[in-house]
Enzyme design. Sequence first.
Site, short mmCIF file in Angstrom:
data_model
loop_
_atom_site.label_atom_id
_atom_site.label_comp_id
_atom_site.label_asym_id
_atom_site.label_seq_id
_atom_site.Cartn_x
_atom_site.Cartn_y
_atom_site.Cartn_z
N ARG A 19 0.81 -1.22 0.00
CA ARG A 19 0.00 0.00 0.00
C ARG A 19 0.85 1.27 0.00
O ARG A 19 0.35 2.35 -0.32
CB ARG A 19 -0.94 0.00 1.21
CG ARG A 19 -2.09 -1.00 1.09
CD ARG A 19 -2.87 -1.10 2.38
NE ARG A 19 -3.37 0.20 2.82
CZ ARG A 19 -3.83 0.43 4.04
NH1 ARG A 19 -3.85 -0.55 4.93
NH2 ARG A 19 -4.29 1.63 4.36
N GLU A 156 -11.99 -9.58 16.50
CA GLU A 156 -11.87 -8.78 15.28
C GLU A 156 -13.20 -8.13 14.95
O GLU A 156 -14.28 -8.70 15.19
CB GLU A 156 -11.43 -9.67 14.11
CG GLU A 156 -10.06 -10.28 14.27
CD GLU A 156 -8.97 -9.22 14.46
OE1 GLU A 156 -9.03 -8.18 13.76
OE2 GLU A 156 -8.08 -9.44 15.30
N ASN A 171 -7.02 -3.22 20.26
CA ASN A 171 -5.76 -3.94 20.32
C ASN A 171 -4.70 -3.26 19.46
O ASN A 171 -4.91 -3.02 18.27
CB ASN A 171 -5.97 -5.38 19.85
CG ASN A 171 -4.69 -6.18 19.79
OD1 ASN A 171 -3.82 -6.02 20.65
ND2 ASN A 171 -4.56 -7.02 18.78
N ALA A 364 32.02 38.14 0.48
CA ALA A 364 30.96 37.60 -0.37
C ALA A 364 31.55 36.97 -1.63
O ALA A 364 32.48 37.49 -2.23
CB ALA A 364 29.99 38.71 -0.75
N TYR A 371 37.88 20.42 -4.39
CA TYR A 371 37.80 19.13 -5.09
C TYR A 371 38.49 19.24 -6.45
O TYR A 371 38.19 20.13 -7.24
CB TYR A 371 36.34 18.75 -5.27
CG TYR A 371 36.09 17.39 -5.86
CD1 TYR A 371 36.72 16.25 -5.37
CD2 TYR A 371 35.19 17.24 -6.93
CE1 TYR A 371 36.46 14.99 -5.92
CE2 TYR A 371 34.93 15.99 -7.48
CZ TYR A 371 35.57 14.87 -6.97
OH TYR A 371 35.32 13.63 -7.51
#
Length: 448
Positions: A19, A156, A171, A364, A371
């Site tokens: 679901r 149930e 339950n 700024a 890298y």
Amino acid sequence: MTTPSARAAIILAAGQGTRMKSPLPKVLHPVGCRAMLDHAIDAAEALGCERIVVVVGSHSPEVRAHVVKRLGEDAVAVQDPPMGTGHAVRAAEAVLGDFVGQVVVTYGDVPLLRAHDIEAVFQKTDGVTVIGFEAADPGAYGRLVMDGETLTAITEAKEATPEVLAITACNSGVMAAPVGLLFSLLAEVTNDNAKGEYYLTDVVELARKRGEPTRVTMASEDAVMGVNAQGELAQAEALFQKVQRETFLAAGVTMAAPDTVHFAWDTQVGAGSIIEPFVVFGPGARVAERALIKSFSHIEGAAIAPGAEVGPYARLRPGADLGEDVKVGNFVEVKNVRMDAGAKASHLSYLGDGSVGAGANIGAGTIFCNYDGFFKHRTMVGEGAFVGSNSALVAPVTIGAGAMVGSGSVITRDVEPGALALGRGEQRVKPGWAARFMETMRAKKAKK
């Protein structure tokens, strides 16, 4: 061999989760940035369970791998094929081996159930204890039929009489019992029902036939909420966030619009801090007291010291470590960088892999070029240094204490303390050139 007072948990996580309509297994969907299954494991650990067994399905190798990574191979039991909750619990019997003590059965798709909600089931060392809840809308939940303090049946909804359907005590599915009793009762459970499955709830009736105590302890409806679809996942997230917000407000954190702030399961925020609207905390965020987190900031895996100011529109990634009174302003991203007390990066910068000394100023548009396409390198900015706007610091590189970098520079070599570094092309000015050029171009355009 363990003692009768020992505790164990069996967590059922073998459901298909169809679901959810998602390629991610249901129990691995996150609530508060943490897999629902991990919430269940957290609760078991907080209860002091010395054995935790997670029942998985053969259809979800990702769930098995998740359990092995966290708890080890010995914590895995496999239910194959799926034949009901009682059958799932029995799959854990061999894994528990010679364990002696109390065992609680919980669920990997019930993410809001905490240790304090479960603790009461361990207070009795005999019989079967079920966690129930008062349902606002009992609907299709199984009803708890009581006779005084005794649980006489779990019925149930589809099999209940109108009188039983009027019961609002329901339950949760969570159950505890001495391990020997639980597996002895499960051995008697049959699959003589419409679905041909073995139901855990059947042990209540079997226990009563043996004269064993059967009882109920109550938890809130929110705590035992199960997640089976995306809508319910969103509801669980909303409930989780509500608790987190209330907890931080009660602890002295100021939030003008708490409903817009999202926390992770492990977020820490100190008293006296202010969190403005629309802030998101990912895992591993630690904010000390008196910090200011401005709107639209995202903080994950970062530490923020007292008096620091972050945002608006800032992003702190894992390894960001902000000292006291540090300022990280709008559109600044920090990753794996320590910024010492009073350092500032006020706007439009990327600081990745390195350190910024106390009182240093990052102008700024500054970029830590960390890298090279293969490896990450570090940029070290010394105490009191000043890096001018629109500068690129190509790592590995060190800017010494008190040094200055001129605006628009590309710095590829170390700068000694107190020095000025300029790494830009020489400016050339040609008087009158622009006026002559524009006059020529206007004349060409007029001829067309």
